[in-house]
Design a protein around this motif. Structure first.
Motif, mmCIF file in Angstrom:
data_model
loop_
_atom_site.group_PDB
_atom_site.id
_atom_site.type_symbol
_atom_site.label_atom_id
_atom_site.label_comp_id
_atom_site.label_asym_id
_atom_site.label_seq_id
_atom_site.Cartn_x
_atom_site.Cartn_y
_atom_site.Cartn_z
ATOM 1 N N LEU A 1 4.466 50.048 59.495
ATOM 2 C CA LEU A 1 3.133 49.800 59.863
ATOM 3 C C LEU A 1 2.785 48.402 60.197
ATOM 4 O O LEU A 1 3.517 47.669 59.757
ATOM 5 N N PRO B 1 0.976 42.281 60.559
ATOM 6 C CA PRO B 1 1.735 42.432 59.134
ATOM 7 C C PRO B 1 1.931 41.307 58.349
ATOM 8 O O PRO B 1 3.036 40.966 58.438
ATOM 9 N N ARG C 1 5.023 48.549 52.954
ATOM 10 C CA ARG C 1 4.524 48.687 54.489
ATOM 11 C C ARG C 1 5.685 48.189 55.600
ATOM 12 O O ARG C 1 5.433 49.118 56.850
ATOM 13 N N VAL D 1 -1.762 43.535 54.409
ATOM 14 C CA VAL D 1 -2.100 44.091 53.151
ATOM 15 C C VAL D 1 -3.117 42.788 52.587
ATOM 16 O O VAL D 1 -3.008 41.812 52.784
#
Length: 305
Positions: free
Chosen positions: A223, A153, A218, A227
């Motif tokens: 998650l 992430p 996000r 991105v």
């Protein structure tokens, strides 16, 4: 700041910035160790770091020194990766091998993103992303960048994927891997040397603040994917699209005639394109990188709040 795991060393400036909650931008090093000739590579590396500092952000160029992953190379370490004869390209799978063998290495997008996230850095800039190679339905040749970004992430700024790849298949894989892709002030997916690859994007953002809001959304949803912010090169500075398409077709034909396959394909094609464009592709590459570094620094400031 989360405590980095054993085996990762933070540069002093990066450590202080993370402890203070200051903005930090991660930069990969394969563009320097394997993508640019010496001494241009060192000039670009130092200039990019200064560009980030001038934007009020701490640069963290990543690399591997004597097998140790370093998040925030010193000037001497950066020079070492730009000038040493034996510098390997290090993706995530190569990290334990480089460590065991005490190798020097430039980190790919995958390794840079993975290490940066482990260190607590939230934004990264690169030139072009790895993706699905042409003919992958038979060779299964796909960059490790994609799989790593599906579980890392971070917010990554790139100018799409290199146009020598199968861009349509790459976008399909990004969708399958649940990796959000947004255009920066565009609904067209960029093709690295050119602003428009011919593929549309469903979503766009207009500012660095929008990117920070997207990253927060996000995170709030829990998650784990990156991105991806697709930032096209300025149309005035791109390769002429018709010229680009002709040179690329010639490069692909030359690779086929020479029997070039596997990991040798990308460097062959990039070298062919550079020679066929009289070095113009290299200058576009640098324009792409500078633009992505500038946007990445803006997003890093917005994410840091």
């Amino acid at each position: 700041m989360q405590t980095p795991p054993r085996g990762i060393r933070l540069g002093d400036d990066v450590r202080r910035a993370l402890e203070a909650g200051a903005p930090v931008l991660a930069l990969e090093s394969t563009i320097l160790s394997h993508g640019l000739p010496s001494p241009r590579n060192l000039e670009v590396g130092l200039a990019s770091e200064q560009q980030v500092r001038d934007a009020g952000v701490v640069p963290a160029t990543l690399g591997v020194i004597d097998g140790e992953p370093v998040v925030g190379l010193s000037p001497a370490e950066l020079e070492r990766l730009c000038t040493a004869a034996e510098v390997v390209k290090v993706s995530v799978r190569d990290l334990p091998i480089a460590r065991a063998k005490r190798l020097d290495g430039g980190t790919t997008v995958a390794a840079t993103a993975w290490l940066a996230h482990r260190a607590g850095i939230r934004v990264m800039s690169t030139g072009g992303l790895g993706g699905v190679h042409r003919g992958a339905s038979e060779t299964f040749d796909e960059s490790a960048d994609l799989g790593t970004l599906a579980t890392t992430p971070i917010t990554l700024v790139s100018a799409g994927v290199k146009s020598i790849l199968d861009i349509g298949a790459t976008l399909e894989r990004l969708e399958t891997l649940n990796i959000p892709v947004v255009g920066y002030r565009t609904n067209r997916y960029p093709g690295f040397y050119i602003a428009d690859s011919g593929f549309a994007l469903d979503y766009r953002i207009e500012s660095a603040a929008d990117a920070a809001v997207l990253a927060l959304a996000r995170d709030e949803l829990g998650l784990a994917s990156a991105v991806l912010v697709a930032n096209p090169v300025d149309e005035a500075k791109q390769l002429d699209p018709a010229f680009h398409d002709r040179v690329l077709a010639e490069a692909l034909a030359a690779a086929s005639d020479a029997g070039i396959t596997g990991h040798d394909t990308t460097p062959f094609l990039l070298d062919y394109v550079q020679r066929a464009t009289g070095g113009r592709s290299l200058e576009v590459n640098l324009e792409v990188y500078r633009g992505n570094v500038a946007l990445g620094a803006e997003i890093a400031r917005a994410v840091a709040g």
